[in-house]
Design a protein around this motif. Sequence first.
Motif, mmCIF file in Angstrom:
data_model
loop_
_atom_site.group_PDB
_atom_site.id
_atom_site.type_symbol
_atom_site.label_atom_id
_atom_site.label_comp_id
_atom_site.label_asym_id
_atom_site.label_seq_id
_atom_site.Cartn_x
_atom_site.Cartn_y
_atom_site.Cartn_z
ATOM 1 N N GLU A 75 0.674 -1.699 0.168
ATOM 2 C CA GLU A 75 0.151 -0.416 -0.055
ATOM 3 C C GLU A 75 0.914 0.871 -0.662
ATOM 4 O O GLU A 75 0.577 2.105 -1.164
ATOM 5 C CB GLU A 75 -1.149 -0.123 1.020
ATOM 6 C CG GLU A 75 -1.503 1.113 1.166
ATOM 7 C CD GLU A 75 -3.228 1.177 2.406
ATOM 8 O OE1 GLU A 75 -3.867 1.799 2.383
ATOM 9 O OE2 GLU A 75 -1.884 0.615 3.133
ATOM 10 N N LYS A 76 1.627 0.964 0.342
ATOM 11 C CA LYS A 76 2.580 2.595 0.912
ATOM 12 C C LYS A 76 3.655 3.133 -0.424
ATOM 13 O O LYS A 76 4.832 3.687 -1.049
ATOM 14 C CB LYS A 76 4.621 1.919 2.101
ATOM 15 C CG LYS A 76 3.281 2.497 3.490
ATOM 16 C CD LYS A 76 4.653 1.829 4.311
ATOM 17 C CE LYS A 76 3.784 0.873 5.969
ATOM 18 N NZ LYS A 76 4.376 0.431 6.750
ATOM 19 N N ARG A 77 3.824 2.019 -1.368
ATOM 20 C CA ARG A 77 4.249 1.833 -2.532
ATOM 21 C C ARG A 77 2.793 2.165 -3.779
ATOM 22 O O ARG A 77 3.352 1.982 -5.089
ATOM 23 C CB ARG A 77 4.984 0.612 -2.954
ATOM 24 C CG ARG A 77 6.262 0.545 -1.547
ATOM 25 C CD ARG A 77 6.836 -1.373 -2.161
ATOM 26 N NE ARG A 77 7.794 -1.821 -0.830
ATOM 27 C CZ ARG A 77 7.574 -3.065 -0.539
ATOM 28 N NH1 ARG A 77 6.602 -3.978 -0.903
ATOM 29 N NH2 ARG A 77 7.972 -2.835 0.774
ATOM 30 N N GLY A 78 1.646 2.826 -3.585
ATOM 31 C CA GLY A 78 1.397 2.819 -4.519
ATOM 32 C C GLY A 78 0.450 2.134 -4.656
ATOM 33 O O GLY A 78 -0.407 2.139 -5.875
ATOM 34 N N PHE A 79 -0.131 1.555 -4.246
ATOM 35 C CA PHE A 79 -0.892 -0.070 -4.965
ATOM 36 C C PHE A 79 -2.340 0.278 -5.518
ATOM 37 O O PHE A 79 -2.834 -0.277 -5.726
ATOM 38 C CB PHE A 79 -0.827 -1.333 -3.894
ATOM 39 C CG PHE A 79 -1.523 -2.585 -3.806
ATOM 40 C CD1 PHE A 79 -0.931 -3.415 -4.401
ATOM 41 C CD2 PHE A 79 -2.845 -3.079 -3.274
ATOM 42 C CE1 PHE A 79 -2.406 -4.542 -4.850
ATOM 43 C CE2 PHE A 79 -3.430 -4.202 -2.939
ATOM 44 C CZ PHE A 79 -2.841 -4.403 -4.056
ATOM 45 N N VAL A 80 -2.593 1.370 -3.748
ATOM 46 C CA VAL A 80 -4.307 1.563 -4.023
ATOM 47 C C VAL A 80 -4.285 2.185 -5.558
ATOM 48 O O VAL A 80 -5.841 1.969 -6.748
ATOM 49 C CB VAL A 80 -5.045 2.506 -3.072
ATOM 50 C CG1 VAL A 80 -6.257 3.321 -3.325
ATOM 51 C CG2 VAL A 80 -4.644 1.466 -1.387
ATOM 52 N N ASP A 81 -3.249 2.918 -5.666
ATOM 53 C CA ASP A 81 -3.369 3.840 -7.087
ATOM 54 C C ASP A 81 -2.612 3.599 -8.041
ATOM 55 O O ASP A 81 -4.307 3.161 -9.327
ATOM 56 C CB ASP A 81 -2.510 4.967 -7.375
ATOM 57 C CG ASP A 81 -2.493 6.050 -6.232
ATOM 58 O OD1 ASP A 81 -4.117 6.224 -5.784
ATOM 59 O OD2 ASP A 81 -1.883 6.601 -6.070
ATOM 60 N N TRP A 82 -2.595 1.574 -8.320
ATOM 61 C CA TRP A 82 -1.976 0.651 -9.170
ATOM 62 C C TRP A 82 -3.427 0.338 -9.564
ATOM 63 O O TRP A 82 -4.088 -0.472 -11.120
ATOM 64 C CB TRP A 82 -1.055 0.317 -9.101
ATOM 65 C CG TRP A 82 -1.231 -1.192 -9.619
ATOM 66 C CD1 TRP A 82 -0.940 -1.416 -10.664
ATOM 67 C CD2 TRP A 82 -1.647 -2.237 -9.302
ATOM 68 N NE1 TRP A 82 -0.435 -1.890 -11.989
ATOM 69 C CE2 TRP A 82 -1.300 -3.148 -10.951
ATOM 70 C CE3 TRP A 82 -2.117 -2.906 -9.055
ATOM 71 C CZ2 TRP A 82 -1.501 -4.066 -11.258
ATOM 72 C CZ3 TRP A 82 -2.818 -3.946 -9.427
ATOM 73 C CH2 TRP A 82 -1.610 -4.809 -10.032
ATOM 74 N N ILE A 83 -4.345 0.101 -8.260
ATOM 75 C CA ILE A 83 -5.574 -0.867 -8.853
ATOM 76 C C ILE A 83 -6.341 -0.190 -9.395
ATOM 77 O O ILE A 83 -6.757 0.133 -10.673
ATOM 78 C CB ILE A 83 -6.098 -1.355 -7.793
ATOM 79 C CG1 ILE A 83 -5.268 -2.394 -6.511
ATOM 80 C CG2 ILE A 83 -7.670 -1.972 -7.877
ATOM 81 C CD1 ILE A 83 -5.423 -2.911 -5.181
ATOM 82 N N ARG A 84 -6.935 1.442 -9.328
ATOM 83 C CA ARG A 84 -7.514 2.204 -10.080
ATOM 84 C C ARG A 84 -7.289 2.387 -11.229
ATOM 85 O O ARG A 84 -8.275 1.979 -12.006
ATOM 86 C CB ARG A 84 -7.936 3.561 -8.812
ATOM 87 C CG ARG A 84 -8.453 4.235 -9.643
ATOM 88 C CD ARG A 84 -8.582 6.447 -8.938
ATOM 89 N NE ARG A 84 -9.057 6.091 -7.579
ATOM 90 C CZ ARG A 84 -7.915 5.551 -6.375
ATOM 91 N NH1 ARG A 84 -6.643 6.706 -6.830
ATOM 92 N NH2 ARG A 84 -8.401 5.898 -5.135
ATOM 93 N N GLN A 85 -6.020 2.346 -12.040
ATOM 94 C CA GLN A 85 -5.942 2.574 -12.981
ATOM 95 C C GLN A 85 -5.728 1.578 -14.315
ATOM 96 O O GLN A 85 -6.243 1.624 -14.843
ATOM 97 C CB GLN A 85 -4.217 2.817 -12.819
ATOM 98 C CG GLN A 85 -3.858 4.251 -12.219
ATOM 99 C CD GLN A 85 -2.529 4.602 -12.159
ATOM 100 O OE1 GLN A 85 -0.929 4.008 -12.023
ATOM 101 N NE2 GLN A 85 -2.272 5.744 -11.335
ATOM 102 N N GLU A 86 -5.196 0.581 -13.539
ATOM 103 C CA GLU A 86 -5.378 -0.893 -13.506
ATOM 104 C C GLU A 86 -6.667 -1.176 -13.835
ATOM 105 O O GLU A 86 -7.182 -1.909 -15.374
ATOM 106 C CB GLU A 86 -4.511 -1.936 -13.570
ATOM 107 C CG GLU A 86 -4.212 -3.042 -13.622
ATOM 108 C CD GLU A 86 -3.388 -2.782 -14.744
ATOM 109 O OE1 GLU A 86 -3.283 -4.365 -15.798
ATOM 110 O OE2 GLU A 86 -2.004 -2.189 -15.184
ATOM 111 N N SER A 87 -7.557 -1.547 -12.898
ATOM 112 C CA SER A 87 -9.261 -2.000 -13.281
ATOM 113 C C SER A 87 -9.179 -3.091 -14.203
ATOM 114 O O SER A 87 -9.964 -3.184 -14.628
ATOM 115 C CB SER A 87 -9.803 -0.577 -13.992
ATOM 116 O OG SER A 87 -9.650 0.448 -12.993
#
Length: 260
Positions: free
Chosen positions: A15-27
């Motif tokens: 999560e500290k490495r941008g995981f949540v943003d990655w999920i949103r972008q990857e979808s």
Amino acid sequence: MRILSFNVNGIRAVEKRGFVDWIRQESPDVLCLQETKAHPDQLSSELNKPVDKDGKAYFSYWASAQKKGYSGVAIYSRIEPRDIKPLGVPEFDAEGRVLQADFKDFVLISAYFPNSQDAGARLGYKLDFCAAMLECCNKLVSAGRHLVLCGDYNIAHTPIDLARPKENEGNAGYLPEERAWMDTFIAAGYVDTFRSFHPGETGCYSWWSYRMSARERNVGWRLDYHCVDKAFMPKVSASIIRPDVQGSDHCPVQIELKLK
């Protein structure tokens, strides 16, 4: 339908490495996680209910180990499954190793196979898990269901599935007994989708040691798979590895299905 599987090696760390943003972008339509190392009540709201690129929350499901900070799997899905359940074998469910999501056209299994450890210290437990997993798959197929078994198998099946096979003979993940089980699994009517699309291709790995700049030098192992029953293989349109995705010592693997 696009399904990703990712051993995150600690969901709070990634999560500290941008995981949540990655999920949103990857979808992805579905994201299966292994080695979450957490219970849902230890997680942020963003991890419990991530959102896709349209801002819609994923359905999220968890199988956590009784031991805190250990093992664990999860499934995020844009599509609500008809049913969700663990493997149903107490000794493996206690370590949060399996989630089964029942969709209309197939059953998706997110699995975190045990590591056999140095000198095969947990090889017996690993092989028992493998046998239970095969039994689960066979029961689904016998009942007329298709399946996708994805996750970290902790097994490099053949010499081309790791950078240095000769040096790793006798090491966990490449033991003869583990590789023999993969032979048995494939012979029972299951397909390693990546190898079906990329037969003989070398240098394709999903895990790298943090030591010795192994990832930068691509000295790795292919430990993460999407396998399907043979009859479902015509529905698989692609199976790839995603080494571009950082954040863990593993990278995601991806499968694409054509279900219409």
